[in-house]
Scaffold this motif. Structure first.
Motif, mmCIF file in Angstrom:
data_model
loop_
_atom_site.group_PDB
_atom_site.id
_atom_site.type_symbol
_atom_site.label_atom_id
_atom_site.label_comp_id
_atom_site.label_asym_id
_atom_site.label_seq_id
_atom_site.Cartn_x
_atom_site.Cartn_y
_atom_site.Cartn_z
ATOM 1 N N GLU A 41 71.534 115.123 -37.915
ATOM 2 C CA GLU A 41 70.197 115.668 -37.650
ATOM 3 C C GLU A 41 69.149 114.562 -37.645
ATOM 4 O O GLU A 41 68.252 114.556 -36.795
ATOM 5 C CB GLU A 41 69.837 116.712 -38.703
ATOM 6 C CG GLU A 41 70.599 118.016 -38.554
ATOM 7 C CD GLU A 41 70.311 118.991 -39.685
ATOM 8 O OE1 GLU A 41 69.458 118.678 -40.556
ATOM 9 O OE2 GLU A 41 70.935 120.052 -39.710
ATOM 10 N N LYS A 43 69.646 111.421 -36.932
ATOM 11 C CA LYS A 43 69.864 110.613 -35.743
ATOM 12 C C LYS A 43 69.258 111.299 -34.514
ATOM 13 O O LYS A 43 68.595 110.656 -33.694
ATOM 14 C CB LYS A 43 71.360 110.393 -35.538
ATOM 15 C CG LYS A 43 71.705 109.458 -34.425
ATOM 16 C CD LYS A 43 73.206 109.252 -34.363
ATOM 17 C CE LYS A 43 73.602 108.353 -33.217
ATOM 18 N NZ LYS A 43 75.055 108.196 -33.110
ATOM 19 N N ALA A 44 69.461 112.603 -34.414
ATOM 20 C CA ALA A 44 68.905 113.348 -33.282
ATOM 21 C C ALA A 44 67.381 113.351 -33.344
ATOM 22 O O ALA A 44 66.705 113.193 -32.319
ATOM 23 C CB ALA A 44 69.443 114.775 -33.286
ATOM 24 N N ALA A 45 66.817 113.518 -34.529
ATOM 25 C CA ALA A 45 65.364 113.524 -34.680
ATOM 26 C C ALA A 45 64.785 112.160 -34.318
ATOM 27 O O ALA A 45 63.722 112.082 -33.677
ATOM 28 C CB ALA A 45 64.979 113.900 -36.105
ATOM 29 N N GLY A 47 66.052 110.055 -32.212
ATOM 30 C CA GLY A 47 66.143 109.949 -30.754
ATOM 31 C C GLY A 47 65.024 110.697 -30.066
ATOM 32 O O GLY A 47 64.432 110.202 -29.091
ATOM 33 N N ARG A 48 64.734 111.900 -30.562
ATOM 34 C CA ARG A 48 63.625 112.670 -29.982
ATOM 35 C C ARG A 48 62.288 111.955 -30.197
ATOM 36 O O ARG A 48 61.424 111.951 -29.319
ATOM 37 C CB ARG A 48 63.579 114.064 -30.604
ATOM 38 C CG ARG A 48 64.687 114.978 -30.125
ATOM 39 C CD ARG A 48 64.451 116.409 -30.550
ATOM 40 N NE ARG A 48 64.336 116.561 -31.990
ATOM 41 C CZ ARG A 48 65.346 116.827 -32.812
ATOM 42 N NH1 ARG A 48 66.554 116.969 -32.330
ATOM 43 N NH2 ARG A 48 65.150 116.962 -34.108
ATOM 44 N N GLU A 49 62.139 111.345 -31.371
ATOM 45 C CA GLU A 49 60.895 110.645 -31.675
ATOM 46 C C GLU A 49 60.702 109.442 -30.751
ATOM 47 O O GLU A 49 59.607 109.210 -30.237
ATOM 48 C CB GLU A 49 60.908 110.185 -33.136
ATOM 49 C CG GLU A 49 59.618 109.565 -33.597
ATOM 50 C CD GLU A 49 59.643 109.182 -35.064
ATOM 51 O OE1 GLU A 49 58.885 108.283 -35.418
ATOM 52 O OE2 GLU A 49 60.420 109.775 -35.823
ATOM 53 N N ALA A 51 62.010 109.085 -27.759
ATOM 54 C CA ALA A 51 61.741 109.599 -26.416
ATOM 55 C C ALA A 51 60.288 110.045 -26.290
ATOM 56 O O ALA A 51 59.640 109.807 -25.259
ATOM 57 C CB ALA A 51 62.682 110.755 -26.106
ATOM 58 N N ALA A 52 59.759 110.668 -27.326
ATOM 59 C CA ALA A 52 58.367 111.110 -27.296
ATOM 60 C C ALA A 52 57.421 109.909 -27.245
ATOM 61 O O ALA A 52 56.425 109.922 -26.513
ATOM 62 C CB ALA A 52 58.053 111.968 -28.512
ATOM 63 N N LYS A 53 57.736 108.862 -28.006
ATOM 64 C CA LYS A 53 56.891 107.667 -27.994
ATOM 65 C C LYS A 53 56.910 107.001 -26.625
ATOM 66 O O LYS A 53 55.885 106.537 -26.130
ATOM 67 C CB LYS A 53 57.352 106.674 -29.062
ATOM 68 C CG LYS A 53 56.929 107.039 -30.459
ATOM 69 C CD LYS A 53 57.331 105.980 -31.455
ATOM 70 C CE LYS A 53 56.903 106.346 -32.855
ATOM 71 N NZ LYS A 53 57.283 105.319 -33.833
#
Length: 74
Positions: A41, A43-45, A47-49, A51-53
């Motif tokens: 979880e 690691k996925a978070a 990655g999302r962070e 991508a958002a940046k």
């Protein structure tokens, strides 16, 4: 004065030791599975962070406006 009495340590029999070992093994497997899930979880978070940046950084990029040319030079 009352005499202090200490409880004697009684060694558990083989069946009790095996039951305790099985319980410990199950609990350890559950703990390791839970830790792996939490790590996934995180690691996925992350990655999302990232991508958002990146999306936010691309949205902020500006392109220079063309420089106005003086009317008298052309």
């Amino acid at each position: 004065m009352a005499k202090k009495e200490f409880a004697k340590f009684v060694r558990p029999d083989g069946a009790a030791r095996e039951a305790e070992a099985a319980k410990t093994t199950r609990l350890r497997a559950l703990r390791l599975a839970r830790e792996a899930e939490v790590a996934e979880e995180k690691k996925a978070a992350a990655g999302r962070e990232v991508a958002a940046k990146l999306a936010k950084a691309q949205a902020r990029r500006r392109v220079r406006a063309p420089q106005p040319t003086p009317a008298g030079l052309t």
